[in-house]
Design a protein around this motif. Structure first.
Motif, PDB file in Angstrom:
ATOM      1  N   HIS A  26       0.820  -1.209   0.000  1.00 21.81           N
ATOM      2  CA  HIS A  26       0.000   0.000   0.000  1.00 21.81           C
ATOM      3  C   HIS A  26       0.854   1.259   0.000  1.00 21.81           C
ATOM      4  CE1 HIS A  26      -3.127  -2.900   0.664  1.00 21.81           C
ATOM      5  NE2 HIS A  26      -4.008  -1.952   0.417  1.00 21.81           N
ATOM      6  N   MET A  27       0.288   2.316  -0.613  1.00 22.12           N
ATOM      7  CA  MET A  27       1.042   3.533  -0.882  1.00 22.12           C
ATOM      8  C   MET A  27       0.348   4.760  -0.319  1.00 22.12           C
ATOM      9  SD  MET A  27       1.875   2.832  -4.929  1.00 22.12           S
ATOM     10  CE  MET A  27       0.140   2.491  -5.307  1.00 22.12           C
ATOM     11  N   ALA A  28       1.163   5.769  -0.021  1.00 20.46           N
ATOM     12  CA  ALA A  28       0.658   7.096   0.333  1.00 20.46           C
ATOM     13  C   ALA A  28       1.538   8.116  -0.367  1.00 20.46           C
ATOM     14  CB  ALA A  28       0.684   7.309   1.843  1.00 20.46           C
ATOM     15  N   VAL A  29       0.899   9.072  -1.034  1.00 18.83           N
ATOM     16  CA  VAL A  29       1.624  10.089  -1.797  1.00 18.83           C
ATOM     17  C   VAL A  29       1.765  11.340  -0.946  1.00 18.83           C
ATOM     18  CG1 VAL A  29       1.643  11.510  -3.877  1.00 18.83           C
ATOM     19  CG2 VAL A  29       0.770   9.160  -3.966  1.00 18.83           C
ATOM     20  N   GLY A  30       3.000  11.791  -0.774  1.00 20.84           N
ATOM     21  CA  GLY A  30       3.255  12.976   0.029  1.00 20.84           C
ATOM     22  C   GLY A  30       2.576  14.215  -0.520  1.00 20.84           C
ATOM     23  N   THR A  31       2.193  15.107   0.384  1.00 17.91           N
ATOM     24  CA  THR A  31       1.433  16.299  -0.007  1.00 17.91           C
ATOM     25  C   THR A  31       2.322  17.458  -0.397  1.00 17.91           C
ATOM     26  OG1 THR A  31       1.360  16.969   2.323  1.00 17.91           O
ATOM     27  CG2 THR A  31      -0.488  15.664   1.501  1.00 17.91           C
ATOM     28  N   ASN A  32       3.626  17.336  -0.173  1.00 20.11           N
ATOM     29  CA  ASN A  32       4.545  18.442  -0.436  1.00 20.11           C
ATOM     30  C   ASN A  32       5.219  18.290  -1.800  1.00 20.11           C
ATOM     31  OD1 ASN A  32       6.210  20.653  -0.178  1.00 20.11           O
ATOM     32  ND2 ASN A  32       7.652  19.644   1.196  1.00 20.11           N
ATOM     33  N   VAL A  33       6.113  17.308  -1.929  1.00 19.20           N
ATOM     34  CA  VAL A  33       6.819  17.099  -3.195  1.00 19.20           C
ATOM     35  C   VAL A  33       6.433  15.781  -3.857  1.00 19.20           C
ATOM     36  CG1 VAL A  33       8.758  18.540  -2.547  1.00 19.20           C
ATOM     37  CG2 VAL A  33       8.830  16.109  -2.023  1.00 19.20           C
ATOM     38  N   GLY A  34       5.471  15.080  -3.278  1.00 20.02           N
ATOM     39  CA  GLY A  34       4.970  13.870  -3.924  1.00 20.02           C
ATOM     40  C   GLY A  34       5.829  12.645  -3.734  1.00 20.02           C
ATOM     41  N   VAL A  35       6.646  12.593  -2.670  1.00 20.71           N
ATOM     42  CA  VAL A  35       7.353  11.356  -2.359  1.00 20.71           C
ATOM     43  C   VAL A  35       6.309  10.272  -2.113  1.00 20.71           C
ATOM     44  CG1 VAL A  35       8.920  10.203  -0.751  1.00 20.71           C
ATOM     45  CG2 VAL A  35       9.291  12.598  -1.350  1.00 20.71           C
ATOM     46  N   VAL A  85      -3.800   1.145  -5.437  1.00 16.37           N
ATOM     47  CA  VAL A  85      -3.776   2.246  -6.392  1.00 16.37           C
ATOM     48  C   VAL A  85      -3.650   3.551  -5.607  1.00 16.37           C
ATOM     49  CG1 VAL A  85      -5.072   1.074  -8.201  1.00 16.37           C
ATOM     50  CG2 VAL A  85      -6.302   2.348  -6.465  1.00 16.37           C
ATOM     51  N   ALA A  86      -2.905   4.490  -6.153  1.00 17.98           N
ATOM     52  CA  ALA A  86      -2.751   5.812  -5.551  1.00 17.98           C
ATOM     53  C   ALA A  86      -2.718   6.838  -6.666  1.00 17.98           C
ATOM     54  CB  ALA A  86      -1.475   5.890  -4.717  1.00 17.98           C
ATOM     55  N   ILE A  87      -3.127   8.037  -6.348  1.00 16.11           N
ATOM     56  CA  ILE A  87      -3.154   9.104  -7.347  1.00 16.11           C
ATOM     57  C   ILE A  87      -1.988  10.046  -7.082  1.00 16.11           C
ATOM     58  CG2 ILE A  87      -4.558  10.866  -8.459  1.00 16.11           C
ATOM     59  CD1 ILE A  87      -5.673   7.944  -8.532  1.00 16.11           C
ATOM     60  N   ALA A  88      -1.102  10.163  -8.068  1.00 20.95           N
ATOM     61  CA  ALA A  88       0.054  11.045  -7.960  1.00 20.95           C
ATOM     62  C   ALA A  88      -0.382  12.504  -8.030  1.00 20.95           C
ATOM     63  CB  ALA A  88       1.058  10.736  -9.072  1.00 20.95           C
ATOM     64  N   LEU A  89       0.513  13.406  -7.655  1.00 24.19           N
ATOM     65  CA  LEU A  89       0.153  14.821  -7.635  1.00 24.19           C
ATOM     66  C   LEU A  89      -0.212  15.352  -9.010  1.00 24.19           C
ATOM     67  CD1 LEU A  89       2.721  16.358  -5.112  1.00 24.19           C
ATOM     68  CD2 LEU A  89       0.449  15.413  -4.680  1.00 24.19           C
ATOM     69  N   ASP A  90       0.300  14.719 -10.080  1.00 19.68           N
ATOM     70  CA  ASP A  90      -0.027  15.181 -11.434  1.00 19.68           C
ATOM     71  C   ASP A  90      -1.307  14.559 -11.979  1.00 19.68           C
ATOM     72  OD1 ASP A  90       0.753  12.583 -11.924  1.00 19.68           O
ATOM     73  OD2 ASP A  90       2.176  13.081 -13.520  1.00 19.68           O
ATOM     74  N   GLY A  91      -1.975  13.714 -11.169  1.00 20.01           N
ATOM     75  CA  GLY A  91      -3.226  13.103 -11.599  1.00 20.01           C
ATOM     76  C   GLY A  91      -3.083  11.749 -12.251  1.00 20.01           C
ATOM     77  N   SER A  92      -1.864  11.291 -12.463  1.00 15.16           N
ATOM     78  CA  SER A  92      -1.680   9.936 -12.980  1.00 15.16           C
ATOM     79  C   SER A  92      -1.942   8.925 -11.867  1.00 15.16           C
ATOM     80  CB  SER A  92      -0.264   9.754 -13.542  1.00 15.16           C
ATOM     81  OG  SER A  92       0.708   9.923 -12.517  1.00 15.16           O
ATOM     82  N   MET A  93      -2.072   7.652 -12.238  1.00 15.23           N
ATOM     83  CA  MET A  93      -2.351   6.603 -11.270  1.00 15.23           C
ATOM     84  C   MET A  93      -1.125   5.725 -11.073  1.00 15.23           C
ATOM     85  SD  MET A  93      -5.069   3.444 -11.483  1.00 15.23           S
ATOM     86  CE  MET A  93      -6.449   4.558 -11.662  1.00 15.23           C
ATOM     87  N   LEU A  94      -0.825   5.429  -9.821  1.00 13.26           N
ATOM     88  CA  LEU A  94       0.240   4.507  -9.480  1.00 13.26           C
ATOM     89  C   LEU A  94      -0.373   3.207  -9.013  1.00 13.26           C
ATOM     90  CD1 LEU A  94       2.593   6.935  -7.507  1.00 13.26           C
ATOM     91  CD2 LEU A  94       2.645   6.370  -9.954  1.00 13.26           C
ATOM     92  N   VAL A  95       0.182   2.086  -9.447  1.00 20.17           N
ATOM     93  CA  VAL A  95      -0.313   0.758  -9.088  1.00 20.17           C
ATOM     94  C   VAL A  95       0.852  -0.031  -8.496  1.00 20.17           C
ATOM     95  CG1 VAL A  95      -1.336  -1.391  -9.929  1.00 20.17           C
ATOM     96  CG2 VAL A  95      -2.015   0.800 -10.959  1.00 20.17           C
ATOM     97  N   SER A  96       0.724  -0.455  -7.260  1.00 20.41           N
ATOM     98  CA  SER A  96       1.774  -1.262  -6.639  1.00 20.41           C
ATOM     99  C   SER A  96       1.564  -2.731  -6.968  1.00 20.41           C
ATOM    100  CB  SER A  96       1.794  -1.050  -5.126  1.00 20.41           C
ATOM    101  OG  SER A  96       0.564  -1.453  -4.547  1.00 20.41           O
TER     102      SER A  96
END
Length: 416
Positions: free
Chosen positions: A81-90, A391-402
């Protein structure tokens, strides 16, 4: 000014730490802003070479709707499972083992440049669950405790990361199990922390039900962000490994994995909707959907059972899910739910290894469900090339799948 606010928030968060855990030397030092002596040179996961080439070849086999493309974003061992950072998107990535990872795209080309262990000086036990607050606090939910990293994107470059334990003994010691022990989390619109607690059995014995209900095992619990005021939010859930809140109305949705051993085609997997606390979703009287379990078929089920909004394919192992609240994808996909199917392990003909999409009606209920991305399962051989987890949503709106089989994070984008 920003650093001053960060330090104040960190100090407040660390005041949540539980004194009884001071025996853990590293945790005690981190709680006091002291170094553990761990090497500052954190080994990185190699992102090139033969493995990267093989994974890029898999990406070409994934089928998505016209206009979308799938690429390798990062090599991350055992990625869950993933979490996208709110600052620089780590991207912070959990596992079912003893490590968590921080994934960084430093040059902005939508491919990770650096993957390294997150907070390596701290011992971890199944740090599967990852979720961020809107103000940048990272929660990591282990098998049996909840950790708060109040400034993960600020400290993650170091092996020593400020941390507080906000909850220990998520389940009683006697109910700890290697089965169904991967927790997930989300922050609700009420600013509370929600945690899924899968129960450890295929179907539990009747004498376990009372204790499970009181602890929230086989359910979803919630608590204040500092770990106080814990309560059971939902019951009757076998093993949820994915939850998210609908940004349109604040309602909680979650996936649930259903009973094994009942046949190839029953019971269905579930996508559930919980608009209020206190709801019961039917397990163990129902094994999935409206299919009664053998063990409880002669028992009267609770009168207030809520059945799923969506019935997925049986045994596809529906895990992480996310509402799409970004703008990169076309209108059709906005406001709907993307959910990862990890894939079956005990079905005569394998099923899953794909990303499902469910649109949501104006009244908040589920509309149509369809396959969005597939190809990780080879239908001819029955072999999995990958097993999507979250699934997680990156800051640019793309989707990440682990993907914990291939040890990768895939990126699905539109129109690039």
């Amino acid at each position: 000014m920003r650093k001053s606010r960060l330090c104040a928030a960190t100090a407040l968060a660390l005041s949540f730490s539980i004194p009884a855990l001071a025996a853990d030397d590293a945790l005690d030092k981190l709680g006091g802003f002291r170094t553990t002596g761990t090497s500052l040179d954190i080994p990185q996961v190699e992102q090139g070479g033969k493995k990267a080439e093989n994974l890029k070849a898999i990406a070409q086999k994934i089928r998505v709707p016209d206009g979308f493309k799938v690429e390798l974003y990062a090599i991350v061992p055992d990625a869950r499972h993933m979490a996208v950072g709110t600052n620089v998107g780590v991207v912070f990535v959990g596992t079912r083992k003893t490590k968590a990872y921080a994934v960084t795209d430093r040059d902005g080309d939508h491919v990770a440049d650096e993957v390294k262990e997150f907070a390596p000086s701290l011992k971890k036990n199944v740090p599967n669950g990852m979720c961020f607050t809107k103000d940048g606090f990272l929660y990591v939910i282990e098998h049996n405790r909840a950790l708060l990293f109040p400034a993960a994107e600020f400290f993650y470059e170091s092996p020593d990361v400020a941390v507080a334990v906000i909850a220990e003994q998520l389940v009683p010691k006697e109910d700890e199990s290697f089965n169904h022990g991967a927790r997930t989390c989300a922050i609700g619109p009420d600013n509370k922390l929600y945690i899924t607690l899968g129960q450890p059995f295929n179907v539990p014995a009747k004498e376990k039900l009372k204790g499970f209900a009181e602890a929230g095992i086989g359910g979803i619990i919630r608590m204040d962000r500092d770990g106080k005021n814990r309560e059971v939010f939902a019951r009757g859930i076998r093993n949820s490994v994915g939850l998210d809140f609908n940004p349109a109305n604040g309602e909680l949705w979650f996936t649930d994995n259903q009973v094994d051993g009942m046949g190839d085609d029953i019971p269905p997997g579930e996508l559930n909707r919980a608009p209020k606390p206190g709801m019961n979703f039917g397990f163990p009287w129902y094994g999935g959907g409206k299919i009664r379990t053998v063990e409880y078929k002669d028992d009267e089920p609770p009168a207030d059972v809520t059945f799923p909004e969506v019935e997925y394919a049986a045994h596809a192992a529906d895990l992480g899910m996310r509402f799409y609240a970004a703008e990169q994808f076309p209108e059709k996909w906005r406001g709907g739910i993307f959910a990862a199917e990890h894939g079956s392990w005990n079905r005569t003909k394998p099923v899953g290894g794909r990303i499902m999409f469910t649109s949501v009606k104006a009244d908040g209920s589920a509309d149509k469900t369809e396959v969005f991305a597939e190809g990780w399962l080879d239908p001819k051989t029955g072999r999995y090339l990958g097993r999507p987890v979250d699934v997680a949503i990156a800051l640019d709106g793309s989707m990440l799948v682990s993907d914990d089989l291939s040890g990768a994070i895939w990126r699905i984008s539109y129109g690039e």
